[in-house]
Design a protein around this motif. Structure first.
Motif, PDB file in Angstrom:
ATOM      1  N   ASN A  34     -37.204 -17.363  47.452  1.00  0.00           N
ATOM      2  CA  ASN A  34     -35.795 -17.236  47.098  1.00  0.00           C
ATOM      3  C   ASN A  34     -35.289 -18.454  46.346  1.00  0.00           C
ATOM      4  N   THR A  35     -35.867 -19.621  46.629  1.00  0.00           N
ATOM      5  CA  THR A  35     -35.539 -20.813  45.848  1.00  0.00           C
ATOM      6  C   THR A  35     -35.890 -20.600  44.377  1.00  0.00           C
ATOM      7  N   VAL A  36     -37.063 -20.041  44.124  1.00  0.00           N
ATOM      8  CA  VAL A  36     -37.485 -19.751  42.752  1.00  0.00           C
ATOM      9  C   VAL A  36     -36.521 -18.773  42.102  1.00  0.00           C
ATOM     10  N   MET A  37     -36.113 -17.742  42.845  1.00  0.00           N
ATOM     11  CA  MET A  37     -35.183 -16.749  42.311  1.00  0.00           C
ATOM     12  C   MET A  37     -33.851 -17.388  41.936  1.00  0.00           C
ATOM     13  N   VAL A  38     -33.319 -18.261  42.811  1.00  0.00           N
ATOM     14  CA  VAL A  38     -32.052 -18.928  42.533  1.00  0.00           C
ATOM     15  C   VAL A  38     -32.161 -19.790  41.279  1.00  0.00           C
ATOM     16  N   VAL A  39     -33.221 -20.579  41.191  1.00  0.00           N
ATOM     17  CA  VAL A  39     -33.382 -21.460  40.037  1.00  0.00           C
ATOM     18  C   VAL A  39     -33.579 -20.647  38.756  1.00  0.00           C
ATOM     19  N   ASP A  40     -34.326 -19.547  38.852  1.00  0.00           N
ATOM     20  CA  ASP A  40     -34.523 -18.687  37.682  1.00  0.00           C
ATOM     21  C   ASP A  40     -33.190 -18.174  37.152  1.00  0.00           C
ATOM     22  N   ILE A  41     -32.320 -17.713  38.059  1.00  0.00           N
ATOM     23  CA  ILE A  41     -31.030 -17.159  37.633  1.00  0.00           C
ATOM     24  C   ILE A  41     -30.126 -18.250  37.064  1.00  0.00           C
ATOM     25  N   LEU A  42     -30.082 -19.409  37.720  1.00  0.00           N
ATOM     26  CA  LEU A  42     -29.283 -20.510  37.185  1.00  0.00           C
ATOM     27  C   LEU A  42     -29.787 -20.933  35.812  1.00  0.00           C
ATOM     28  N   GLU A  43     -31.089 -20.915  35.632  1.00  0.00           N
ATOM     29  CA  GLU A  43     -31.673 -21.273  34.334  1.00  0.00           C
ATOM     30  C   GLU A  43     -31.295 -20.238  33.277  1.00  0.00           C
ATOM     31  N   GLU A  44     -31.322 -18.953  33.632  1.00  0.00           N
ATOM     32  CA  GLU A  44     -30.924 -17.906  32.696  1.00  0.00           C
ATOM     33  C   GLU A  44     -29.461 -18.059  32.291  1.00  0.00           C
ATOM     34  N   MET A  45     -28.604 -18.373  33.251  1.00  0.00           N
ATOM     35  CA  MET A  45     -27.194 -18.568  32.936  1.00  0.00           C
ATOM     36  C   MET A  45     -26.995 -19.771  32.035  1.00  0.00           C
ATOM     37  N   SER A  46     -27.803 -20.796  32.262  1.00  0.00           N
ATOM     38  CA  SER A  46     -27.748 -21.971  31.403  1.00  0.00           C
ATOM     39  C   SER A  46     -28.152 -21.620  29.976  1.00  0.00           C
ATOM     40  N   ARG A  47     -29.238 -20.877  29.838  1.00  0.00           N
ATOM     41  CA  ARG A  47     -29.716 -20.509  28.504  1.00  0.00           C
ATOM     42  C   ARG A  47     -28.706 -19.639  27.762  1.00  0.00           C
ATOM     43  N   ALA A  48     -27.854 -18.939  28.523  1.00  0.00           N
ATOM     44  CA  ALA A  48     -26.807 -18.116  27.915  1.00  0.00           C
ATOM     45  C   ALA A  48     -25.601 -18.946  27.480  1.00  0.00           C
ATOM     46  N   GLY A  49     -25.625 -20.256  27.760  1.00  0.00           N
ATOM     47  CA  GLY A  49     -24.562 -21.134  27.293  1.00  0.00           C
ATOM     48  C   GLY A  49     -23.774 -21.843  28.363  1.00  0.00           C
ATOM     49  N   CYS A  50     -24.094 -21.605  29.629  1.00  0.00           N
ATOM     50  CA  CYS A  50     -23.419 -22.270  30.735  1.00  0.00           C
ATOM     51  C   CYS A  50     -24.060 -23.630  31.004  1.00  0.00           C
ATOM     52  N   ALA A  51     -23.273 -24.593  31.411  1.00  0.00           N
ATOM     53  CA  ALA A  51     -23.809 -25.874  31.888  1.00  0.00           C
ATOM     54  C   ALA A  51     -23.958 -25.784  33.406  1.00  0.00           C
ATOM     55  N   VAL A  52     -25.099 -26.224  33.924  1.00  0.00           N
ATOM     56  CA  VAL A  52     -25.388 -26.134  35.355  1.00  0.00           C
ATOM     57  C   VAL A  52     -25.698 -27.526  35.890  1.00  0.00           C
ATOM     58  N   VAL A  53     -24.961 -27.952  36.916  1.00  0.00           N
ATOM     59  CA  VAL A  53     -25.195 -29.250  37.549  1.00  0.00           C
ATOM     60  C   VAL A  53     -25.518 -28.997  39.021  1.00  0.00           C
ATOM     61  N   ILE A  54     -26.663 -29.514  39.474  1.00  0.00           N
ATOM     62  CA  ILE A  54     -27.156 -29.239  40.821  1.00  0.00           C
ATOM     63  C   ILE A  54     -27.387 -30.549  41.561  1.00  0.00           C
ATOM     64  N   ALA A  55     -26.734 -30.720  42.704  1.00  0.00           N
ATOM     65  CA  ALA A  55     -27.060 -31.830  43.608  1.00  0.00           C
ATOM     66  C   ALA A  55     -28.165 -31.343  44.539  1.00  0.00           C
ATOM     67  N   THR A  56     -29.297 -32.040  44.570  1.00  0.00           N
ATOM     68  CA  THR A  56     -30.431 -31.510  45.310  1.00  0.00           C
ATOM     69  C   THR A  56     -31.350 -32.600  45.840  1.00  0.00           C
ATOM     70  N   HIS A  57     -32.016 -32.275  46.960  1.00  0.00           N
ATOM     71  CA  HIS A  57     -33.121 -33.087  47.465  1.00  0.00           C
ATOM     72  C   HIS A  57     -34.465 -32.408  47.208  1.00  0.00           C
ATOM     73  N   ASN A  58     -34.425 -31.220  46.668  1.00  0.00           N
ATOM     74  CA  ASN A  58     -35.616 -30.403  46.508  1.00  0.00           C
ATOM     75  C   ASN A  58     -36.362 -30.792  45.236  1.00  0.00           C
ATOM     76  N   ASP A  59     -37.608 -31.219  45.391  1.00  0.00           N
ATOM     77  CA  ASP A  59     -38.391 -31.666  44.242  1.00  0.00           C
ATOM     78  C   ASP A  59     -38.633 -30.533  43.250  1.00  0.00           C
ATOM     79  N   TYR A  60     -38.838 -29.329  43.766  1.00  0.00           N
ATOM     80  CA  TYR A  60     -39.066 -28.193  42.867  1.00  0.00           C
ATOM     81  C   TYR A  60     -37.835 -27.934  42.003  1.00  0.00           C
ATOM     82  N   VAL A  61     -36.657 -27.938  42.616  1.00  0.00           N
ATOM     83  CA  VAL A  61     -35.419 -27.724  41.870  1.00  0.00           C
ATOM     84  C   VAL A  61     -35.239 -28.829  40.839  1.00  0.00           C
ATOM     85  N   ARG A  62     -35.450 -30.065  41.255  1.00  0.00           N
ATOM     86  CA  ARG A  62     -35.330 -31.203  40.331  1.00  0.00           C
ATOM     87  C   ARG A  62     -36.233 -31.029  39.119  1.00  0.00           C
ATOM     88  N   ASP A  63     -37.472 -30.659  39.359  1.00  0.00           N
ATOM     89  CA  ASP A  63     -38.448 -30.575  38.267  1.00  0.00           C
ATOM     90  C   ASP A  63     -38.184 -29.410  37.337  1.00  0.00           C
TER      91      ASP A  63
END
Length: 220
Positions: A172-201
């Motif tokens: 589900n982490t992958v799914m969340v990041v995938d969707i946020l990335e898609e929204m970003s590519r559509a022109g949205c800016a996404v800022v994430i506060a995280t401790h998760n190395d996968y999300v960071r990378d």
């Protein structure tokens, strides 16, 4: 889109961070990282006008949003921002679908992108057919996915996400990041506060928020 200029935040005699300078562009995913207590969530809250910085400016398309009055602040949150909070910020006694409908009020005025249908958004987050269920019967991970679907329906210009995968397994982490990335590519800016190395990378860039008297500084 967003320009942070010499921002600082203090609580009494303690300086949480100071001298923060940062540009946030449309189509960018940006991770705020740093140790617990360094002020990642506070910096995110300043961007969302939930907290006021002690000094400096946050400019959205040239306007200093830290000087907004109540009406302008409400309009900015309604028309520009989308949140993904740690506590989900859902209406617990309402249905899943009702929680998504509040994101499509008329007169938002800020986004010209087509609205994502509620059914489609729920399908994307793995909650197809569950629109009539009440929020309070869902698990924490399911509530987080409802909050993500709400963002998809709203399609904001700027998404602020505070540990958005903390209650989720890796799939589900992958799914969340995938969707946020898609929204970003559509022109949205996404800022994430995280401790998760996968999300960071997975983010386009990383900003390390340093603690105490050290200024925040970009990593890449």
């Amino acid at each position: 889109m967003i320009k942070i200029e010499n921002l600082s935040k203090s609580f009494g005699r303690r300086t949480l961070w100071s001298g923060v300078n940062l540009d946030i562009e449309r189509g960018q995913t940006l991770a705020f990282v740093g140790p617990s207590g360094s002020g990642k969530s506070t910096l995110l809250n300043c961007l969302g006008l939930l907290e006021a910085p002690s000094a400096g400016a946050i400019k959205y398309e040239g306007r200093d949003i830290t000087r907004f009055g109540r009406r302008s602040t409400r309009g900015f949150r309604r028309d520009v921002l989308g949140y993904l909070f740690q506590n989900y910020a859902l209406i617990e006694n309402a249905t899943v679908a009702d929680n998504l409908r509040v994101a499509i009020k008329p007169g938002r005025g800020s986004s010209n992108r087509p609205r994502v249908a509620i059914d489609e958004a729920l399908h994307r987050v793995g909650l197809a057919g569950r629109g009539k269920e009440k929020i309070h019967v869902l698990s924490g991970g399911e509530q987080q996915r409802v909050a993500l679907a709400r963002l998809m329906v709203k399609q904001p210009e700027l998404i602020l996400a505070d540990e958005p995968t903390g209650a989720l397994d890796h799939a589900n982490t992958v799914m969340v990041v995938d969707i946020l990335e898609e929204m970003s590519r559509a022109g949205c800016a996404v800022v994430i506060a995280t401790h998760n190395d996968y999300v960071r990378d997975r983010c386009d860039s990383v900003f390390t928020v340093a603690s105490a008297t050290t200024s925040a500084s970009p990593v890449r």
